[in-house]
Design a protein around this motif. Structure first.
Motif, PDB file in Angstrom:
ATOM      1  N   ILE A   1       0.863  -1.183   0.000  1.00  0.00           N
ATOM      2  CA  ILE A   1       0.000   0.000   0.000  1.00  0.00           C
ATOM      3  C   ILE A   1       0.900   1.234   0.000  1.00  0.00           C
ATOM      4  CG2 ILE A   1      -1.783   1.247   1.275  1.00  0.00           C
ATOM      5  CD1 ILE A   1      -2.491  -1.611   2.475  1.00  0.00           C
ATOM      6  N   PRO A   2       0.856   2.039  -1.084  1.00  0.00           N
ATOM      7  CA  PRO A   2       1.839   3.116  -1.255  1.00  0.00           C
ATOM      8  C   PRO A   2       1.796   4.177  -0.140  1.00  0.00           C
ATOM      9  CG  PRO A   2       0.328   3.005  -3.136  1.00  0.00           C
ATOM     10  CD  PRO A   2      -0.120   1.989  -2.166  1.00  0.00           C
ATOM     11  N   GLY A   3       0.615   4.448   0.379  1.00  0.00           N
ATOM     12  CA  GLY A   3       0.484   5.523   1.363  1.00  0.00           C
ATOM     13  C   GLY A   3       0.828   5.114   2.785  1.00  0.00           C
ATOM     14  N   LYS A   4       1.140   3.836   2.982  1.00  0.00           N
ATOM     15  CA  LYS A   4       1.426   3.377   4.336  1.00  0.00           C
ATOM     16  C   LYS A   4       2.907   3.039   4.484  1.00  0.00           C
ATOM     17  CE  LYS A   4      -3.101   1.370   5.416  1.00  0.00           C
ATOM     18  NZ  LYS A   4      -3.648   2.461   6.229  1.00  0.00           N
ATOM     19  N   ARG A   5       3.462   3.281   5.659  1.00  0.00           N
ATOM     20  CA  ARG A   5       4.854   2.935   5.932  1.00  0.00           C
ATOM     21  C   ARG A   5       5.003   1.420   5.982  1.00  0.00           C
ATOM     22  NH1 ARG A   5       7.410   7.582   7.996  1.00  0.00           N
ATOM     23  NH2 ARG A   5       5.876   9.197   8.504  1.00  0.00           N
ATOM     24  N   VAL A   6       6.249   0.968   5.900  1.00  0.00           N
ATOM     25  CA  VAL A   6       6.547  -0.458   5.902  1.00  0.00           C
ATOM     26  C   VAL A   6       5.872  -1.169   7.075  1.00  0.00           C
ATOM     27  CG1 VAL A   6       8.415  -2.083   6.372  1.00  0.00           C
ATOM     28  CG2 VAL A   6       8.671  -0.346   4.582  1.00  0.00           C
ATOM     29  N   PHE A   7       6.031  -0.604   8.257  1.00  0.00           N
ATOM     30  CA  PHE A   7       5.485  -1.262   9.443  1.00  0.00           C
ATOM     31  C   PHE A   7       3.958  -1.365   9.364  1.00  0.00           C
ATOM     32  CE2 PHE A   7       4.094  -1.559  13.846  1.00  0.00           C
ATOM     33  CZ  PHE A   7       4.927  -2.577  14.296  1.00  0.00           C
ATOM     34  N   GLU A   8       3.322  -0.255   8.901  1.00  0.00           N
ATOM     35  CA  GLU A   8       1.854  -0.243   8.787  1.00  0.00           C
ATOM     36  C   GLU A   8       1.379  -1.214   7.710  1.00  0.00           C
ATOM     37  OE1 GLU A   8       1.591   3.825   7.749  1.00  0.00           O
ATOM     38  OE2 GLU A   8       1.156   4.490   9.792  1.00  0.00           O
ATOM     39  N   ASN A   9       2.168  -1.331   6.633  1.00  0.00           N
ATOM     40  CA  ASN A   9       1.833  -2.278   5.581  1.00  0.00           C
ATOM     41  C   ASN A   9       1.729  -3.685   6.142  1.00  0.00           C
ATOM     42  OD1 ASN A   9       1.604  -2.032   2.495  1.00  0.00           O
ATOM     43  ND2 ASN A   9       2.885  -0.293   3.082  1.00  0.00           N
ATOM     44  N   VAL A  10       2.649  -4.025   7.012  1.00  0.00           N
ATOM     45  CA  VAL A  10       2.665  -5.382   7.561  1.00  0.00           C
ATOM     46  C   VAL A  10       1.600  -5.532   8.652  1.00  0.00           C
ATOM     47  CG1 VAL A  10       4.058  -7.109   8.761  1.00  0.00           C
ATOM     48  CG2 VAL A  10       5.083  -5.682   6.963  1.00  0.00           C
ATOM     49  N   SER A  11       1.501  -4.533   9.538  1.00  0.00           N
ATOM     50  CA  SER A  11       0.541  -4.668  10.650  1.00  0.00           C
ATOM     51  C   SER A  11      -0.902  -4.480  10.174  1.00  0.00           C
ATOM     52  CB  SER A  11       0.862  -3.672  11.764  1.00  0.00           C
ATOM     53  OG  SER A  11       0.729  -2.344  11.289  1.00  0.00           O
ATOM     54  N   PHE A  12      -1.056  -4.016   8.932  1.00  0.00           N
ATOM     55  CA  PHE A  12      -2.395  -3.814   8.366  1.00  0.00           C
ATOM     56  C   PHE A  12      -3.211  -5.113   8.371  1.00  0.00           C
ATOM     57  CE2 PHE A  12      -5.255  -3.496   4.607  1.00  0.00           C
ATOM     58  CZ  PHE A  12      -5.996  -2.400   5.014  1.00  0.00           C
ATOM     59  N   VAL A  13      -2.549  -6.224   8.050  1.00  0.00           N
ATOM     60  CA  VAL A  13      -3.265  -7.500   7.954  1.00  0.00           C
ATOM     61  C   VAL A  13      -3.862  -7.913   9.300  1.00  0.00           C
ATOM     62  CG1 VAL A  13      -3.094  -9.945   7.360  1.00  0.00           C
ATOM     63  CG2 VAL A  13      -1.935  -8.230   5.947  1.00  0.00           C
ATOM     64  N   PRO A  14      -3.044  -8.027  10.366  1.00  0.00           N
ATOM     65  CA  PRO A  14      -3.697  -8.347  11.643  1.00  0.00           C
ATOM     66  C   PRO A  14      -4.689  -7.275  12.089  1.00  0.00           C
ATOM     67  CG  PRO A  14      -1.352  -7.868  11.951  1.00  0.00           C
ATOM     68  CD  PRO A  14      -1.588  -7.963  10.489  1.00  0.00           C
ATOM     69  N   ARG A  15      -4.428  -6.032  11.693  1.00  0.00           N
ATOM     70  CA  ARG A  15      -5.321  -4.944  12.102  1.00  0.00           C
ATOM     71  C   ARG A  15      -6.721  -5.153  11.543  1.00  0.00           C
ATOM     72  NH1 ARG A  15      -4.746   1.124  10.068  1.00  0.00           N
ATOM     73  NH2 ARG A  15      -6.346   2.097  11.334  1.00  0.00           N
ATOM     74  N   VAL A  16      -6.824  -5.444  10.229  1.00  0.00           N
ATOM     75  CA  VAL A  16      -8.160  -5.623   9.649  1.00  0.00           C
ATOM     76  C   VAL A  16      -8.757  -6.984   9.970  1.00  0.00           C
ATOM     77  CG1 VAL A  16      -7.787  -3.964   7.794  1.00  0.00           C
ATOM     78  CG2 VAL A  16      -7.304  -6.389   7.390  1.00  0.00           C
ATOM     79  N   LEU A  17      -7.976  -7.818  10.658  1.00  0.00           N
ATOM     80  CA  LEU A  17      -8.553  -9.088  11.103  1.00  0.00           C
ATOM     81  C   LEU A  17      -8.946  -9.008  12.570  1.00  0.00           C
ATOM     82  CD1 LEU A  17      -6.301 -11.657   9.209  1.00  0.00           C
ATOM     83  CD2 LEU A  17      -8.610 -10.888   8.661  1.00  0.00           C
ATOM     84  N   GLY A  18      -8.885  -7.798  13.124  1.00  0.00           N
ATOM     85  CA  GLY A  18      -9.405  -7.587  14.469  1.00  0.00           C
ATOM     86  C   GLY A  18      -8.479  -8.006  15.595  1.00  0.00           C
ATOM     87  N   VAL A  19      -7.170  -8.090  15.305  1.00  0.00           N
ATOM     88  CA  VAL A  19      -6.201  -8.449  16.343  1.00  0.00           C
ATOM     89  C   VAL A  19      -5.908  -7.202  17.192  1.00  0.00           C
ATOM     90  CG1 VAL A  19      -3.773  -9.139  16.638  1.00  0.00           C
ATOM     91  CG2 VAL A  19      -5.211 -10.289  14.955  1.00  0.00           C
TER      92      VAL A  19
END
Ligand SMILES: Nc1ncnc2c1ncn2[C@@H]1O[C@H](COP(=O)(O)OP(=O)(O)O)[C@@H](O)[C@H]1O
Ligand SMILES: [Mg+2]
Lengths: 314, 219
Positions: free
Chosen positions: B91-109
């Motif tokens: 995702i171009p607008g997100k930093r590396v860390f946010e790109n990775v943590s995005f997946v658990p984030r949208v899975l409700g972790v």
């Protein structure tokens, strides 16, 4: 669920920051829609208040000749007291009528002073019972009053008051229809603006779909964005409406009160203001939801793309 | 683990992208899917991701028939997958860390868990020092390592990669393959589609060769 909500709010907030211009368009259409509705409500509620004031004012004025005898007056008094249509009645003497005129039209006091003799006739002010307020009842009462000796004139404003009420009801219905149309228009605008967001968030959406994110996470941000835009639009509308109202009241308030005889010009009640904000948010939610329905199959992304690109080049 | 039985996929214009394909991939295997461009590799992976539905035949993963899943079941199924694409899809607008943590984030972790897992996988691909960079600030090889970190953050049992080294030079490609080998060494099933036969030779794992949507002889 709480996490999905937090996520939705964060993403919606980010998106609003990203697409300020189109967000502004959304907010403005909601503002216009609710402004129209709100203005209608303010005007009609004040008109209603006015009519209510008029309705409870003297509804039949029975003017008596200056030459009326005490017996004739007593007979009139008995007739009114005995009528089932009459709620109350009151005798207003010639001098009371003059005093009333002086109090109501203070500016004209010098004119009144020049009258060679008191030009105002004495009268009975008659208030009707709520249940007797039909044209026929009033007509027959007026007819029998006219036949009495010593009565010079009977005036009543029932009929045109009734027409006014009907007009007001029609006006209100029109207001609702008009507001309904603008509200649907606003929802469609919000929906289109949120579709632009779909395009801006297409990377996120693709990843979400591929990792099996729940629908609350996929749709939540869009619905939330719509709700925020709707709420903001409603607040702006209320603010504009209130400013306009305060301006008019400051400028013409006293005059209106004097001329129309209503206690005060009123703004919308608090519950209705809250209702408008909630309504604005609901309209925004609906728009956001409609926009997000297209995201499920990814079709929304494809069809939203050209629109977004066309917008971006402006 | 993966069981395709007489699988066919016909796109709208009547082209067979997959034709009568039967194959099995065991749990814990590392398999290459190879063949010339247009052979049907991407289509097969998209069927596995359940982005497409087959026209004929049957495709089972974890003993479940993919075509008969409800949309809720598809969501659950996809949470057990990790995927890597040729174009990284960061995702171009997100930093590396946010790109990775995005997946658990949208899975409700929980936020805490998101951070812990993202940090762990970033460390594992050796890019924890680029955490706050944006994707466009990274080299192609680095971006693909981030994409791999993202694929692993949810601890998938099956990792699918479509031409993951297509945009990378041979040395970087081998480096990326070593990451996949490590993932596989921890018990995760890995399927990598690539037309790069030289790379397959150097990694030395089982390869399934496709041509015109069907099996050809193994390499
Ligand atoms: N969405 C699609 N619509 C129509 N035809 C497609 C689509 N995707 C792939 N194809 C066709 O299916 C065949 C296999 O393509 P693909 O699976 O992408 O092969 P590979 O990944 O091995 O290059 C090709 O002939 C391609 O043109
Ligand atoms: Mg391909």
């Amino acid at each position: 669920m709480l996490r999905a909500l937090t996520y939705s709010i964060q993403e919606a907030w980010e998106s609003l920051g990203r697409s300020r211009l189109s967000g502004l368009v959304s907010v403005m259409t909601i503002t216009v829609a609710l402004l129209i509705l709100g203005a209608f409500l303010v005007v009609t509620s004040n008109l209603q208040q006015l009519l209510a004031a008029w309705q409870s004012a003297a509804e039949i004025s029975v003017y008596v000749a200056d030459t009326i005898s005490p017996e004739q007056r007593a007979a009139l008094d008995d007739l009114l007291a005995g009528s089932r249509a009459v709620a109350s009645h009151e005798f207003v003497s010639k001098s009371q009528a003059l005093a009333r005129f002086r109090a109501q039209f203070a500016d004209l006091a010098p004119v009144a002073a020049t009258f060679p003799h008191n030009p105002f006739p004495a009268s009975f002010d008659v208030r009707l019972r709520q249940e007797a307020r039909q044209a026929q009842t009033v007509d027959s009462l007026a007819a029998s009053l006219r036949k009495m000796a010593g009565v010079s004139d009977v005036r009543y404003d029932r009929v045109w008051l009734e027409r006014l009420l009907l007009t007001l009801a029609a006006l209100q219905a029109m207001g609702w229809v008009l507001a309904g149309i603008v509200v649907v228009g606003a929802a469609l605008t919000v929906s289109n603006v949120v579709r632009l967001t779909c395009y801006a968030r297409r990377h996120e959406l693709e990843i979400m779909r591929l990792v099996g994110a729940p629908m609350a996470y996929v749709r939540g941000p869009f619905v939330m964005e719509g709700a925020l835009q709707g709420g903001a639009g409603a607040l702006v509308a209320l603010l504009v409406l209130w400013s306009g109202f305060a301006f008019i009241r400051g400028r013409y308030g006293e005059m209106a009160l004097m001329a129309l005889g209503i206690p005060e010009l009123r703004f919308l009640p608090v519950q209705l203001c809250i209702g408008l904000v909630v309504g604005g948010m609901a309209v925004g939610c609906a728009g956001g939801l409609v926009a997000s329905l297209g995201t499920e199959a990814g079709e929304g992304l494809v069809s939203a793309a050209p629109v977004a690109e066309a917008q971006a080049t402006h | 683990m993966i069981d395709a039985d007489r699988l066919s996929k016909v796109y709208a214009r009547g082209v067979y992208a997959i034709r009568d394909l039967s194959l099995k991939i065991d749990k814990g295997e590392f398999v290459f899917l190879t063949g010339p461009s247009g052979a049907g590799k991407t289509t097969f992976l998209r069927l596995l991701l359940r982005e497409e539905l087959q026209t004929e035949g049957r495709l089972m993963v974890h003993g479940r028939e993919l075509a008969s899943m409800s949309s809720g079941e598809v969501q659950t199924y996809r949470r057990s997958l990790g995927f890597v694409f040729q174009d990284f899809k960061l995702i171009p607008g997100k930093r590396v860390f946010e790109n990775v943590s995005f997946v658990p984030r949208v899975l409700g972790v929980t936020v805490e868990q998101q951070r812990r897992r993202a940090f762990q996988v970033l460390k594992w691909v050796g890019l924890q020092h680029r955490m706050s960079a944006y994707p466009h600030e990274l080299s192609g090889g680095e971006q693909q390592r981030i994409a791999i970190a993202r694929a692993l953050v949810n601890e998938p049992s099956l990792v699918l990669a479509d031409e993951p080294t297509g945009n990378l030079d041979p040395d970087l490609s081998l480096e990326i393959m070593n990451l996949f080998r490590e993932i596989n060494a921890r018990g995760t099933t890995v399927v990598v589609a690539t037309h790069d036969r030289e790379l397959i030779r150097r990694v030395g794992r089982r390869a399934i060769a496709l041509a015109h949507g069907s099996l050809t002889e193994a390499v």
